[in-house]
Design an enzyme around this catalytic site. Structure first.
Site, PDB file in Angstrom:
ATOM      1  CG  ASP A  37      33.202 -11.071 -19.443  1.00  0.00           C
ATOM      2  OD1 ASP A  37      34.235 -11.672 -19.401  1.00  0.00           O
ATOM      3  OD2 ASP A  37      32.000 -11.649 -19.151  1.00  0.00           O
ATOM      4  CG  MET A  38      39.266  -9.399 -22.761  1.00  0.00           C
ATOM      5  SD  MET A  38      40.091 -10.955 -23.541  1.00  0.00           S
ATOM      6  CE  MET A  38      41.189 -10.135 -24.441  1.00  0.00           C
ATOM      7  CG  ASN A  39      32.879 -12.739 -22.887  1.00  0.00           C
ATOM      8  OD1 ASN A  39      33.459 -13.397 -21.949  1.00  0.00           O
ATOM      9  ND2 ASN A  39      32.000 -11.780 -22.621  1.00  0.00           N
ATOM     10  CG  ASP A  83      31.837 -18.383 -18.075  1.00  0.00           C
ATOM     11  OD1 ASP A  83      31.585 -17.444 -17.140  1.00  0.00           O
ATOM     12  OD2 ASP A  83      31.825 -18.027 -19.229  1.00  0.00           O
TER      13      ASP A  83
HETATM   14  C1  GLA Z   1      31.153 -14.173 -19.924  1.00  0.00           C
HETATM   15  C2  GLA Z   1      31.190 -14.241 -18.437  1.00  0.00           C
HETATM   16  C3  GLA Z   1      30.041 -14.628 -17.750  1.00  0.00           C
HETATM   17  C4  GLA Z   1      28.863 -13.669 -18.268  1.00  0.00           C
HETATM   18  C5  GLA Z   1      28.685 -13.451 -19.966  1.00  0.00           C
HETATM   19  C6  GLA Z   1      27.953 -12.424 -20.252  1.00  0.00           C
HETATM   20  O1  GLA Z   1      31.014 -15.467 -20.173  1.00  0.00           O
HETATM   21  O2  GLA Z   1      32.092 -15.050 -17.888  1.00  0.00           O
HETATM   22  O3  GLA Z   1      29.867 -14.665 -16.440  1.00  0.00           O
HETATM   23  O4  GLA Z   1      29.209 -12.339 -17.674  1.00  0.00           O
HETATM   24  O5  GLA Z   1      30.153 -13.434 -20.330  1.00  0.00           O
HETATM   25  O6  GLA Z   1      27.895 -12.252 -21.709  1.00  0.00           O
END
Ligand code: GLA
Length: 745
Positions: A480-482, A550
């Site tokens: 992931d990369m948030n 998401d």
């Molecule tokens: C992001 C991802 C989600 C989930 C969350 C977890 O938003 O897109 O699918 O993994 O992080 O924090």
């Protein structure tokens, strides 16, 4: 068949295969001129008539005593600004004396079979030399000694040209690259509709269009990732081009960082397309003896509409960009605990979710965010990739073994590029984040970005993740990369190299991906960046699938997946059945519709199946049986878009098997209506002479019938619902399975 011909007398290059031609020549001043890109035409030594020299007002000219030859009026391969051309250039080099002028003059060429690998960058590849041919054209700026290598690959099977540029400083002085595009293409007219894939978090890759006009049309990212807002992809189509007919040219940049794709229509209706690393903030110091390689850009030409273009991208990217063990393999049906538990889980709860899923036929259990360090919410823990023993007393390896004992594979979520201030890693190395000295540093979701431009930081993270993967039975990683990057600055580099950091960052990400995927070749990587913030071809090279968005609502996903399919194959699209009311839009859609949308991707579940009724569980079991039977067709068949969710209430798409013996048609109607009109859709890609059985309607049709008369999709919501019939509701959908009827004699 593919070939590259060089006509010595006219210095003309012709790259072609059965379907497309790409032609360029050396102009009389030694610069490269562009002549043609489009449908295959005959080879000929001389296309110089296409360089239309003529006197025009308000023009600057190259030669003393000549009022015809101006770069402003010539279509070029890799233009510079300021030597009679006033349009946006493909390259800009700042020199010691402050000048940005350069003159790249032809020096020679080289033609080789196959394709060259790009150092440290994702790119399309070949598996044998017959698959492609590569041309390198060498150009040199005499004053600075900077050498350009323009790289072109023409494929035998795909209507595609891959391009990139390598810059070598063979001079004696340091220069700064301020702009170095992967591709520049001057098209002879402006009669195009520009199509882009844009949106936002949870609303990624919507199709947006506008007609080109004199001036600039552009999309870009300055966020450090390719972004939710704009995908590094653009299409030019003719006004009357539709999904199946007409010209379309797709431009795709194999890059996951800051990019720019631009069209400039000049005053004489010539359209210049440029695509590459975003020049905004970019400044790469190139010392004597050094070289710089741009990312690769791919251009696909189609005369069979948008579907034709997409199918070329799907095949090329599915087979010759994605790599490794999983490239051609059906993807495991997974269950992910994120929407089922968020941060609130224990080992027992996870095993409960996995056990139920196993009973339904799910193959892979994925533990999402929250398993490491002090991570009980999004304020802590990132950077400490060690299991939280309070939650998982047996560690990751203990949990993984329990899942394996159930007969399932185990997968894990990581976000390796990030750190929370509340983490051991940050406490030990507060100077490891990207931050500008003396300034405050902004956060996104309480997290900070590790400085991946520094090799020692990438090495450290590699060590942690590699340890995890070697110690435990992990078959899948969700990477992931948030957050997007702010205050981009690296304390490890001097002032005159700060313009390199965004690019060096993404090279660090690629480096980590490369090492992990090489060390653990059978681990399936799924890329993710808050859903679809980095759903780009660069990621696809390392991770054969990506979490599309998401937003897991079935209705929302129609637009998102439809838009995504413009460039990306179904095998790359992470799509799951999630809980209702949906967690993003709070909508209740029927279970079958959620699955009917998710089948057209990699398929999985994002909920706790223990909370479903017995009847629903039976339905889930049937869905999984269905997916197992047809996933090869769904993930690797030929995909056709039939009705767009952007144009109305109904969406239809289909996949057809390679031998055309099987097809699946997905039909979706967002809102129900009363006494609806008759509904029918003309199918595509079937064998006109094959007789197909439509199991749902219990009818038989020849392929030509289904493609010319269409498949009737009218249902009981049209007219009065007969007694005893199941009434349709909103968010209705169904899958039509068409199977070649085997003759009985
Ligand atoms: C992001 C991802 C989600 C989930 C969350 C977890 O938003 O897109 O699918 O993994 O992080 O924090």
């Amino acid at each position: 068949m593919r070939n590259i011909v060089f006509h010595k007398e006219t210095k003309t290059f012709h790259l072609y295969n059965d379907k497309i031609s790409y032609i360029m020549c050396v102009l009389k001043n030694g610069h490269m001129g562009h002549l043609y890109f489009g449908k295959r035409i005959h080879d000929k030594a001389d296309f110089s008539y296409l360089v239309e020299e003529c006197q025009r007002p308000m023009t600057s000219y190259i030669y003393e005593g000549d009022r015809n030859f101006s770069l402003e009026h010539i279509r070029q391969e890799y233009p510079v600004y300021g030597t009679t051309d006033y349009r946006h250039p493909a390259i800009e080099i700042l020199q010691k004396n402050g000048s940005r002028i350069s003159e790249f003059v032809y020096e020679g060429y080289e033609i080789t079979a196959g394709k060259v690998k790009l150092q440290g960058l994702p790119a399309t590849y070949t598996e044998s030399d017959e698959e492609a041919m590569t041309l390198r054209v060498y150009l040199k700026d005499a004053l600075t000694g900077v050498l350009l290598e323009l790289l072109y690959t023409v494929f035998s099977e795909y209507n595609a040209i891959a391009r990139s540029v390598c810059v070598k400083n063979t001079g004696t002085e340091t220069v700064h690259l301020l702009n170095v595009m992967s591709l520049s293409l001057d098209l002879p007219d402006q009669d195009y509709v520009w199509m882009q894939l844009s949106g936002a978090w949870a609303r990624e890759r919507y199709i947006k269009e506008r007609t080109l006009e004199q001036g600039i049309t552009a999309i870009d990212s300055r966020r450090g990732n390719s972004s939710h807002e704009h995908n590094p992809f653009m299409v030019l189509r003719r006004k009357h081009t539709n999904e199946y007919r007409g010209e379309a040219i797709g431009f795709s940049l194999i890059y996951s960082g800051n990019f720019r794709i631009q069209a400039e229509v000049d005053t004489h209706n010539v359209t210049r397309i440029t695509a590459g690393i975003n020049p905004k903030g970019f400044d790469w110091k190139l010392e004597a003896g050094e070289m710089f390689q741009t990312p690769e850009a791919v251009m696909v030409y189609s005369e069979s509409g948008l579907n034709g273009m997409s199918q070329t991208f799907h095949k090329l990217y599915g087979r010759r960009l994605a790599r490794g063990y999983w490239r051609d393999r059906c993807r495991p049906i997974l269950i992910n605990n994120w929407e089922a538990t968020y941060f609130d889980f224990t080992e027992e709860r996870l095993v409960e979710i996995a056990s139920k899923a196993k009973k339904c036929g799910v193959e892979l259990f994925v533990l999402d965010d929250g398993w490491f360090g002090a991570r009980r919410n999004d304020r802590a823990g990132l950077g400490d990739w060690i299991a939280n023993m309070e939650l998982l007393p047996n560690g990751i390896s203990g949990l993984a073994n329990r899942i394996e004992e159930l007969g399932m594979k185990f997968g894990l979520w990581i976000e390796p590029e990030m750190v929370n201030k509340d983490s051991d890693l940050y406490r030990k190395h507060p100077d490891w984040i990207l931050q500008t000295p003396g300034r405050r540093v902004s956060h996104g979701r309480y997290q900070y970005v590790l400085d991946f431009s520094r090799q020692e930081i990438v090495d450290y993270i590699y060590g942690m993740i590699a340890k995890l993967l070697s110690e435990s039975n992990i078959s899948y990683i969700k990477w992931d990369m948030n957050r997007s990057i702010t205050e981009c600055y690296s304390i490890a580099y001097p002032a005159d190299q700060q313009g390199e950091i965004f690019h060096r960052y993404i090279l660090g990400v690629y480096n980590l991906y490369e090492r992990l995927t090489s060390a653990f070749p059978e681990v399936l990587f799924e890329s993710c960046a808050s859903g679809g913030g980095r759903f780009d071809p660069g990621m696809l090279y390392y991770a054969p699938q990506g979490w599309v968005s998401d937003d897991s609502d079935a209705v929302e996903r129609l637009k998102i997946q439809y838009g995504t399919s413009m460039c990306y194959p179904l095998s790359s699209m992470g799509s799951h059945v999630s809980v209702i009311p949906n967690h993003q839009v709070f909508r209740n859609t029927p279970l079958h519709t959620r699955a009917n949308v998710a089948y057209f991707g990699t398929f999985g579940y994002e909920l706790d199946l223990n909370k479903l009724s017995d009847a629903e569980i039976e339905e889930v079991k049937a869905q999984i049986r269905f997916m197992k039977e047809y996933r090869e067709l769904l993930q690797f068949g030929t995909f056709y878009r039939l009705k767009s969710p952007f144009n109305g209430n109904e969406t239809v798409w289909m996949v057809v098997s390679e031998d055309k013996s099987k097809a699946l048609v997905g039909y979706y109607r967002v809102l129900n209506g009363v006494n609806l009109p008759y509904s029918c859709v003309k199918l595509q890609g079937l064998d006109p002479d094959k007789l197909y059985e439509n199991e749902l309607a219990n009818t038989k049709h020849y392929g030509d019938e289904l493609m010319n008369l269409g498949l009737i999709t009218t249902d009981v919501s049209a007219g009065e619902v007969p007694q005893g019939a199941e009434p349709c509701t909103d968010f209705e959908s169904r899958i039509y399975l068409l199977k070649e009827k085997q003759s009985t004699n």
